[in-house]
Design a protein around this motif. Structure first.
Motif, PDB file in Angstrom:
ATOM      1  N   SER A  40     -18.259 -37.554  44.214  1.00 17.06           N
ATOM      2  CA  SER A  40     -17.825 -38.752  43.489  1.00 17.06           C
ATOM      3  C   SER A  40     -17.809 -39.997  44.365  1.00 17.06           C
ATOM      4  CB  SER A  40     -16.457 -38.531  42.857  1.00 17.06           C
ATOM      5  OG  SER A  40     -15.452 -38.482  43.842  1.00 17.06           O
ATOM      6  N   GLU A  41     -17.461 -39.844  45.637  1.00 19.29           N
ATOM      7  CA  GLU A  41     -17.455 -41.014  46.516  1.00 19.29           C
ATOM      8  C   GLU A  41     -18.863 -41.557  46.711  1.00 19.29           C
ATOM      9  OE1 GLU A  41     -16.360 -42.125  51.070  1.00 19.29           O
ATOM     10  OE2 GLU A  41     -15.062 -40.705  50.043  1.00 19.29           O
ATOM     11  N   ASN A  48     -19.875 -43.439  43.589  1.00 14.57           N
ATOM     12  CA  ASN A  48     -19.202 -44.740  43.527  1.00 14.57           C
ATOM     13  C   ASN A  48     -19.888 -45.745  44.435  1.00 14.57           C
ATOM     14  OD1 ASN A  48     -17.315 -43.869  41.691  1.00 14.57           O
ATOM     15  ND2 ASN A  48     -15.769 -43.403  43.240  1.00 14.57           N
ATOM     16  N   LEU A  49     -20.232 -45.317  45.642  1.00 16.37           N
ATOM     17  CA  LEU A  49     -20.931 -46.210  46.564  1.00 16.37           C
ATOM     18  C   LEU A  49     -22.314 -46.591  46.041  1.00 16.37           C
ATOM     19  CD1 LEU A  49     -19.994 -44.739  50.054  1.00 16.37           C
ATOM     20  CD2 LEU A  49     -19.175 -46.840  48.992  1.00 16.37           C
ATOM     21  N   LYS A 100     -16.550 -33.671  45.865  1.00 21.00           N
ATOM     22  CA  LYS A 100     -17.333 -34.092  47.018  1.00 21.00           C
ATOM     23  C   LYS A 100     -18.351 -35.187  46.687  1.00 21.00           C
ATOM     24  CE  LYS A 100     -19.328 -32.092  51.067  1.00 21.00           C
ATOM     25  NZ  LYS A 100     -19.532 -30.877  51.799  1.00 21.00           N
ATOM     26  N   GLU A 134      -7.663 -34.211  45.744  1.00 25.85           N
ATOM     27  CA  GLU A 134      -8.879 -34.663  46.403  1.00 25.85           C
ATOM     28  C   GLU A 134      -9.965 -34.879  45.363  1.00 25.85           C
ATOM     29  OE1 GLU A 134     -10.103 -32.266  49.643  1.00 25.85           O
ATOM     30  OE2 GLU A 134      -8.072 -31.952  50.346  1.00 25.85           O
ATOM     31  N   ASP A 135     -10.796 -35.874  45.612  1.00 33.54           N
ATOM     32  CA  ASP A 135     -11.926 -36.141  44.733  1.00 33.54           C
ATOM     33  C   ASP A 135     -12.986 -35.082  44.953  1.00 33.54           C
ATOM     34  OD1 ASP A 135     -10.762 -38.399  43.735  1.00 33.54           O
ATOM     35  OD2 ASP A 135     -11.798 -39.768  45.090  1.00 33.54           O
TER      36      ASP A 135
END
Length: 75
Positions: free
Chosen positions: A8-9, A12-13, A6, A3-4
């Motif tokens: 990092s997503e 990225n966005l 928390k 899992e990435d």
């Protein structure tokens, strides 16, 4: 499956959003320069010269906007 982390997503966005805003800035400024120059060519019957000038000024304004927007967004 790994899992990435928390956050990092979200980062990225945020990066995608910044890239979209910067490219939108350049595209809109260039198109506005083109259409304004094209309209002025029709008014003054000056051939393509005001359209070309409008595109060049639009590109310049787009890069100027990118510079200032990136300074604000990347703080």
């Amino acid at each position: 499956m790994s899992e990435d982390p928390k956050g990092s997503e979200g980062s990225n966005l945020r990066g995608v959003g910044i890239a979209a805003a910067l490219s939108f800035q350049l595209i809109v400024a260039t198109l506005l320069g083109f259409f304004l120059g094209h309209w002025l060519d029709g008014v003054f019957h000056s051939g393509p010269w005001l359209t070309v000038s409008g595109v060049i000024l639009g590109i310049g304004a787009g890069f100027w906007g990118i510079y200032h927007l990136s300074r604000i967004l990347l703080r």
